[in-house]
Scaffold this motif. Structure first.
Motif, short mmCIF file in Angstrom:
data_model
loop_
_atom_site.label_atom_id
_atom_site.label_comp_id
_atom_site.label_asym_id
_atom_site.label_seq_id
_atom_site.Cartn_x
_atom_site.Cartn_y
_atom_site.Cartn_z
N LEU A 142 0.83 -1.19 0.00
CA LEU A 142 0.00 0.00 0.00
C LEU A 142 0.87 1.25 0.00
O LEU A 142 0.57 2.22 -0.69
N SER A 143 1.97 1.23 0.73
CA SER A 143 2.85 2.40 0.79
C SER A 143 3.39 2.78 -0.59
O SER A 143 3.53 3.96 -0.90
N ASP A 144 3.66 1.79 -1.44
CA ASP A 144 4.14 2.09 -2.80
C ASP A 144 3.03 2.73 -3.63
O ASP A 144 3.28 3.65 -4.41
N ILE A 145 1.81 2.24 -3.46
CA ILE A 145 0.69 2.83 -4.19
C ILE A 145 0.47 4.27 -3.74
O ILE A 145 0.30 5.17 -4.57
N LEU A 146 0.48 4.49 -2.45
CA LEU A 146 0.29 5.85 -1.94
C LEU A 146 1.39 6.78 -2.41
O LEU A 146 1.13 7.94 -2.76
N ALA A 176 7.85 0.69 -9.01
CA ALA A 176 9.17 0.26 -9.47
C ALA A 176 9.07 -0.97 -10.36
O ALA A 176 9.88 -1.16 -11.28
N THR A 177 8.06 -1.81 -10.14
CA THR A 177 7.87 -3.04 -10.92
C THR A 177 7.07 -2.81 -12.20
O THR A 177 6.93 -3.74 -12.99
N GLY A 178 6.55 -1.62 -12.40
CA GLY A 178 5.78 -1.32 -13.60
C GLY A 178 4.42 -0.75 -13.26
O GLY A 178 4.09 -0.53 -12.09
N PRO A 179 3.59 -0.52 -14.29
CA PRO A 179 2.28 0.07 -14.05
C PRO A 179 1.29 -0.91 -13.44
O PRO A 179 1.34 -2.11 -13.70
#
Length: 107
Positions: A34-38, A66-69
């Motif tokens: 979730l932190s990456d999405i935020l 970082a891993t893509g869309p």
């Protein structure tokens, strides 16, 4: 719908959002944080908007990690709702979406 996007963004930025059980399951299945999405919200792009949905007015956003869309559906039960809702998260199917994951391919 720009107003809806702004309302949801403000709620997320102020911590007034929740993650649906469905979305939490998708995050867990895909090993997404979730932190990456935020963290990707400042650069999200809105792909589609929906006037009515299970979680009320909502939109499909393209987030780049970082891993893509990835695709994320954010919604709000109504304009007076206290919380925005992360409805679902999925990896765009390359057969259904263009190379940038922003436009649906024609069937």
């Amino acid at each position: 719908m720009d107003d809806l996007v702004d309302q949801i963004r403000r709620r997320i930025e102020s911590g007034k959002f929740r993650v649906s059980d469905h979305a939490q399951g998708r995050l867990d299945e895909r090993g997404l944080l979730l932190s990456d999405i935020l963290a990707s919200i400042p650069s999200w792009s809105i792909i589609e908007t929906y006037i009515a949905g299970r979680m009320g007015p909502s939109f499909l956003a393209r987030h780049v990690l970082a891993t893509g869309p990835i695709h994320v559906v954010w919604g709000m039960i109504n304009a007076n709702a206290v919380h925005a809702v992360l409805v679902t998260v999925y990896l765009p199917d390359k057969e259904k979406w263009d190379e940038q994951s922003t436009t649906r391919r024609k069937a």
